[in-house]
Design a protein around this motif. Structure first.
Motif, PDB file in Angstrom:
ATOM      1  N   GLN A 325       0.896  -1.727  -0.118  1.00 18.96           N
ATOM      2  CA  GLN A 325       0.088   0.262  -0.105  1.00 18.96           C
ATOM      3  C   GLN A 325       1.043   1.233   0.007  1.00 18.96           C
ATOM      4  OE1 GLN A 325      -3.686   0.740   2.244  1.00 18.96           O
ATOM      5  NE2 GLN A 325      -4.443  -1.182   1.936  1.00 18.96           N
ATOM      6  N   GLY A 329       0.441   4.045  -2.543  1.00 20.82           N
ATOM      7  CA  GLY A 329       0.142   5.610  -2.159  1.00 20.82           C
ATOM      8  C   GLY A 329       0.514   6.478  -3.624  1.00 20.82           C
ATOM      9  N   ARG A 332      -0.066   6.374  -6.898  1.00 20.80           N
ATOM     10  CA  ARG A 332      -1.515   7.134  -7.581  1.00 20.80           C
ATOM     11  C   ARG A 332      -1.347   8.482  -6.956  1.00 20.80           C
ATOM     12  NH1 ARG A 332      -4.665  10.268  -4.183  1.00 20.80           N
ATOM     13  NH2 ARG A 332      -6.655  10.387  -4.536  1.00 20.80           N
ATOM     14  N   ARG A 333      -0.153   9.036  -6.062  1.00 21.30           N
ATOM     15  CA  ARG A 333       0.245  10.457  -6.552  1.00 21.30           C
ATOM     16  C   ARG A 333       1.204  10.843  -7.626  1.00 21.30           C
ATOM     17  NH1 ARG A 333       3.403  10.497  -2.525  1.00 21.30           N
ATOM     18  NH2 ARG A 333       5.507  10.069  -3.530  1.00 21.30           N
ATOM     19  N   ASP A 348       2.905   8.136   3.080  1.00 21.16           N
ATOM     20  CA  ASP A 348       2.219   6.883   2.175  1.00 21.16           C
ATOM     21  C   ASP A 348       2.597   5.789   3.323  1.00 21.16           C
ATOM     22  OD1 ASP A 348       2.357   8.401  -0.294  1.00 21.16           O
ATOM     23  OD2 ASP A 348       4.397   8.024  -0.496  1.00 21.16           O
ATOM     24  N   SER A 351      -0.435   6.323   5.162  1.00 19.40           N
ATOM     25  CA  SER A 351      -1.854   6.720   4.934  1.00 19.40           C
ATOM     26  C   SER A 351      -2.076   4.769   4.795  1.00 19.40           C
ATOM     27  CB  SER A 351      -2.296   7.303   3.725  1.00 19.40           C
ATOM     28  OG  SER A 351      -0.762   7.095   2.527  1.00 19.40           O
ATOM     29  N   HIS A 424      -1.425  14.222   1.435  1.00 16.96           N
ATOM     30  CA  HIS A 424      -1.153  13.584   0.565  1.00 16.96           C
ATOM     31  C   HIS A 424      -0.778  12.991  -1.147  1.00 16.96           C
ATOM     32  CE1 HIS A 424      -1.245  11.318   4.260  1.00 16.96           C
ATOM     33  NE2 HIS A 424      -2.300  10.977   4.416  1.00 16.96           N
TER      34      HIS A 424
END
Length: 515
Positions: A325, A329, A332-333, A348, A351, A424
């Protein structure tokens, strides 16, 4: 080479019983087969259980001794301790191919037939009896013990359909439909979570373990099965869901206790091996060892937390999921900001709470706190613990009289009413700009870690802020989309409720956070 371990090109040309006899093949038990192949691997210094870390001085030697002794094995340990993986790796100690009477459902040895089918076939065809070769992967059978498992599933039962189809009386042995265990003859049979098996079903295993034979529905049939049994069990099951009945435990020769990694380094090796990081993620996201250490430290903190049920344990799957994850994360950013690549951030890590909440069994106090809050507390403790590996102890700097605290400039900046929002999804440019606003932050990092890359320097700057908040030198509040750092004293009067949405923030903070 073992007696019946014929070369692949040789075995391919052996298709009849007569040819098998001429080849010099000699039957042997599966335990003898495991033993001889283990001896060969040990003499050649080969890795017997590849991919298993942290057990070199504990579990693996005990397992090898059990195999050399020809014992049935029970792997006892908490969840996520590689019990099933170890059992599956045992197939590497089997011969690559094994001769079988063609069409036999019990994997009959052509020279030692067991079933009525094989005996009749050999009696009819003699040396022309067809022989096939079974690969070792097909000699492994695994069953998860659940309350609905029946004796018929494991051992077998009379099949009325077969009796009707073949026009056989129920007294004929051929009407028996064999279960999983007889079909595992000459192989390895694994029962996972043995205590979940009903007591009356466990009793049905007595004769198999002790005498090697089975009894079905009153048939006077004796099948001297040749099976290596491996069981797995969780100590928690002994009190919560069921137990291993005492006579069955007495018949399991070796009980081997597994454990969690004894160091972060071993945990990191396991996580790096098991984490499913895709090639495109590796090309887009650059990680570092600090993140790996933090992920492993979360599991360490959870195993010692008063909010987590110690009897249930904390699986290694927690660290694997958390690291996946963290990378997702960061990926995705980069996608959101249209960036070709990015460097992992401490945000990250923070989150990745969803990877923790589902992997820990909370006690009553933990349930009262809430799974999300407990997960964030565990992450905070991990940051606090590892912070001292990279920066001076803030608690000692509080007690300095004649020396200036290395964190004074940072504290004063926040004390003058400044706040810092780290979101984030902030772009790399906005992220670096925000960290550069804090005076003294870069100076501490570059002084203590002068040879780091620019990206890792910014990561350590963020790490420093989180560490100071965990040591109560500054305050950190959670925003819906990130974290806000401010002066500790002012936060006592303005701190929002934990988990508060950004819509409930002070009106003066909204424009600043957006900037």
């Amino acid at each position: 080479m073992a007696n019946n371990q014929l070369p692949i090109n040789h075995s391919a040309h052996i298709t009849t019983l007569g040819q098998l006899k001429k080849s010099g093949y000699k039957p042997r038990t599966v335990k003898a087969e495991l033993r001889e192949n283990l001896i060969r691997k040990l003499r050649l210094k080969e890795d017997v259980f590849p991919g298993i870390f942290g057990y070199d001085e504990t579990v693996i030697p005990e397992l090898q001794r059990a195999i050399l002794a020809g014992h049935h094995i029970n792997l006892l340990g908490l969840r996520g301790q590689a019990k099933t993986r170890i059992a599956r790796l045992l197939i590497n100690l089997l011969d690559e191919y094994m001769p079988v009477v063609a069409g036999s459902e019990l994997n009959d040895d052509p020279l030692q037939p067991l079933s009525v089918f094989a005996k009749n076939l050999i009696a009819e065809h003699g040396d022309d009896t067809p022989v096939t070769w079974m690969h070792r992967n097909d000699r492994y059978t695994e069953k998860l013990a659940t309350p609905d498992v029946s004796v018929a599933d494991l051992i077998g039962d009379a099949d009325p359909i077969k009796a009707a189809t073949l026009k056989l009386p129920y007294s004929d042995e051929r009407v028996i439909h064999f279960g999983l265990i007889p079909r595992a003859h000459r192989g390895i049979f694994v029962i996972n979570e043995l205590p979940d098996l009903q007591a009356r079903i466990q009793v049905s295993l007595f004769n198999i373990l002790q005498e090697g034979d089975i009894q079905i529905r009153g048939f006077k049939v004796r099948l001297p099965l040749d099976i290596q049994f491996v069981f797995t069990a969780n100590p928690e099951d002994y009190t919560n869901r069921g137990s291993i009945v005492t006579p069955l435990k007495d018949r399991i020769d070796a009980q081997i206790i597994t454990h969690y990694p004894k160091s972060i380094e071993i945990g990191k090796r396991i996580t790096k091996q098991e984490a499913r990081i895709k090639d495109e993620q590796k090309g887009m996201v650059t990680s570092n060892e600090v993140i790996h250490d933090l992920v492993e430290q979360v599991a360490v903190e959870a195993r010692g937390s008063e909010f987590v049920d110690a009897k249930s344990g904390v699986s290694a799957r927690l660290t694997i999921s958390a690291y996946e994850q963290v990378i997702a994360g960061a990926e995705r950013r980069a996608l959101v900001n249209g960036e070709a690549n990015t460097y992992v951030r401490l945000g990250d890590f923070i989150s990745a709470v969803p990877a923790v909440t589902g992997k820990v069994e909370l006690v009553y106090e933990g349930e009262q706190e809430g799974a999300g809050i407990v997960a964030e507390k565990l992450m905070g403790k991990a940051i606090r613990t590892l912070f001292l590996n990279y920066f001076p102890d803030p608690d000692k700097s509080k007690k300095l009289k004649n020396r200036v605290s290395p964190y004074k400039a940072i504290q004063e900046w926040f004390g003058n009413g400044h706040t810092l929002d780290l979101l984030h999804d902030a772009s790399t440019e906005d992220y670096k700009h925000a960290l550069d606003l804090v005076p003294g932050l870069r100076d501490i990092v570059t002084e203590l870690h002068p040879n780091e890359t620019p990206e890792h320097t910014y990561f350590l700057m963020e790490f420093l802020l989180h560490g100071l908040s965990e040591h109560s030198l500054i305050s950190r509040n959670r925003l819906t989309a990130g974290a806000q750092f401010k002066d500790l004293l002012s936060s006592m009067f303005t701190m929002p409720t934990f988990g508060e949405d950004e819509d409930d923030e002070d009106e003066e903070e909204k424009p600043r956070r957006r900037r």
